[in-house]
Design a protein around this motif. Structure first.
Motif, PDB file in Angstrom:
ATOM      1  N   LEU A 283       3.374  59.483  12.488  1.00 47.21           N
ATOM      2  CA  LEU A 283       3.405  58.803  11.188  1.00 47.21           C
ATOM      3  C   LEU A 283       2.073  58.962  10.457  1.00 47.21           C
ATOM      4  O   LEU A 283       2.033  59.248   9.259  1.00 47.21           O
ATOM      5  N   ALA A 284       0.992  58.763  11.189  1.00 50.24           N
ATOM      6  CA  ALA A 284      -0.335  58.865  10.582  1.00 50.24           C
ATOM      7  C   ALA A 284      -0.608  60.285  10.100  1.00 50.24           C
ATOM      8  O   ALA A 284      -1.088  60.496   8.980  1.00 50.24           O
ATOM      9  N   GLU A 285      -0.300  61.272  10.951  1.00 51.37           N
ATOM     10  CA  GLU A 285      -0.535  62.673  10.574  1.00 51.37           C
ATOM     11  C   GLU A 285       0.303  63.057   9.355  1.00 51.37           C
ATOM     12  O   GLU A 285      -0.167  63.755   8.450  1.00 51.37           O
ATOM     13  N   GLY A 286       1.535  62.598   9.327  1.00 46.58           N
ATOM     14  CA  GLY A 286       2.395  62.888   8.194  1.00 46.58           C
ATOM     15  C   GLY A 286       1.892  62.247   6.918  1.00 46.58           C
ATOM     16  O   GLY A 286       1.970  62.839   5.830  1.00 46.58           O
ATOM     17  N   ALA A 287       1.352  61.039   7.048  1.00 46.26           N
ATOM     18  CA  ALA A 287       0.814  60.353   5.872  1.00 46.26           C
ATOM     19  C   ALA A 287      -0.391  61.105   5.315  1.00 46.26           C
ATOM     20  O   ALA A 287      -0.543  61.233   4.096  1.00 46.26           O
ATOM     21  N   VAL A 288      -1.250  61.610   6.201  1.00 42.40           N
ATOM     22  CA  VAL A 288      -2.438  62.350   5.760  1.00 42.40           C
ATOM     23  C   VAL A 288      -2.030  63.593   4.972  1.00 42.40           C
ATOM     24  O   VAL A 288      -2.553  63.869   3.885  1.00 42.40           O
ATOM     25  N   THR A 289      -1.085  64.347   5.518  1.00 43.70           N
ATOM     26  CA  THR A 289      -0.643  65.574   4.857  1.00 43.70           C
ATOM     27  C   THR A 289       0.030  65.278   3.523  1.00 43.70           C
ATOM     28  O   THR A 289      -0.226  65.943   2.509  1.00 43.70           O
ATOM     29  N   THR A 290       0.893  64.262   3.508  1.00 43.94           N
ATOM     30  CA  THR A 290       1.601  63.907   2.282  1.00 43.94           C
ATOM     31  C   THR A 290       0.636  63.423   1.206  1.00 43.94           C
ATOM     32  O   THR A 290       0.765  63.776   0.026  1.00 43.94           O
TER      33      THR A 290
END
Length: 198
Positions: A144-151
């Motif tokens: 979730l955190a990694e996806g939030a950073v990329t988004t």
């Protein structure tokens, strides 16, 4: 001085766009001396990534340690992300950026990035274990955190941190509900919940 300058340039403009000549100009250091200190640009990138790793770990740990409320400790990384996404010059995860640019051609850089991602998941696992959450929760929160950073980097918006935090709350509640005797531990306002002084 070289690493500090390289760090700013690499993060702002990318790893392939910044060459040794530009680093020489920015630092005012003769090219021969620069190469004596660092035999290659990859060596500089390696040290830059190490510094970023230390900075990331220190920042995330400080956010987690700022509270003793179990549920908030699990959500702290998303609170950190919300601040980071709103900071000037935010360009996403430097590790993901370096992997995207250099991972296919540099086994060293790819290895550093993989280690950083593993360390992050391992740290979340420690935090989860500390509040009695199942080990399966850690990789879910990390994703979730990694996806939030990329988004956030692509959209140039900070909302992904809030959205990921809301999703994390659902995951945490579901995970804790499966642990006998732990269903209330993450809710400081629930009957039987453990408060900071418990």
């Amino acid at each position: 001085m070289v690493i500090a300058a390289a760090s700013q340039l690499f993060y702002a403009r990318g790893f392939t766009a910044v060459g040794m000549d530009e680093l020489r100009t920015v630092t005012g250091m003769p090219l021969k001396r620069l190469y004596r200190l660092f035999p290659s640009k990859e060596a500089i990138i390696e040290q830059v990534l190490q510094v970023w790793q230390e900075t990331w770990e220190t920042s995330v740990t400080a956010q987690v340690e700022s509270t003793q409320v179990p549920r908030d400790r699990l959500l702290a990384v998303f609170d950190f992300l919300a601040v980071w996404f709103s900071s000037e010059g935010f360009r996403g995860c430097a590790f993901i950026n370096s992997f995207g640019e250099l991972g296919a051609s540099s086994g060293l850089i790819a290895g550093i990035v993989r280690d950083q991602k593993k360390d992050f998941q391992d740290y979340l696992a420690q935090v989860a274990a500390g509040v009695g959450a199942p080990e399966t929760l850690a990789p879910q929160l990390a994703i979730l955190a990694e996806g939030a950073v990329t988004t956030a980097a692509i959209s140039a918006r900070s909302e992904p941190a809030r959205q990921a935090r809301a999703a994390a709350e659902v995951l945490i509640d579901a995970a804790m509900a499966t642990v006998p005797g732990n269903c209330c531990r993450c809710h400081p306002d629930s009957p039987g919940a453990e408060g900071p002084g418990s």
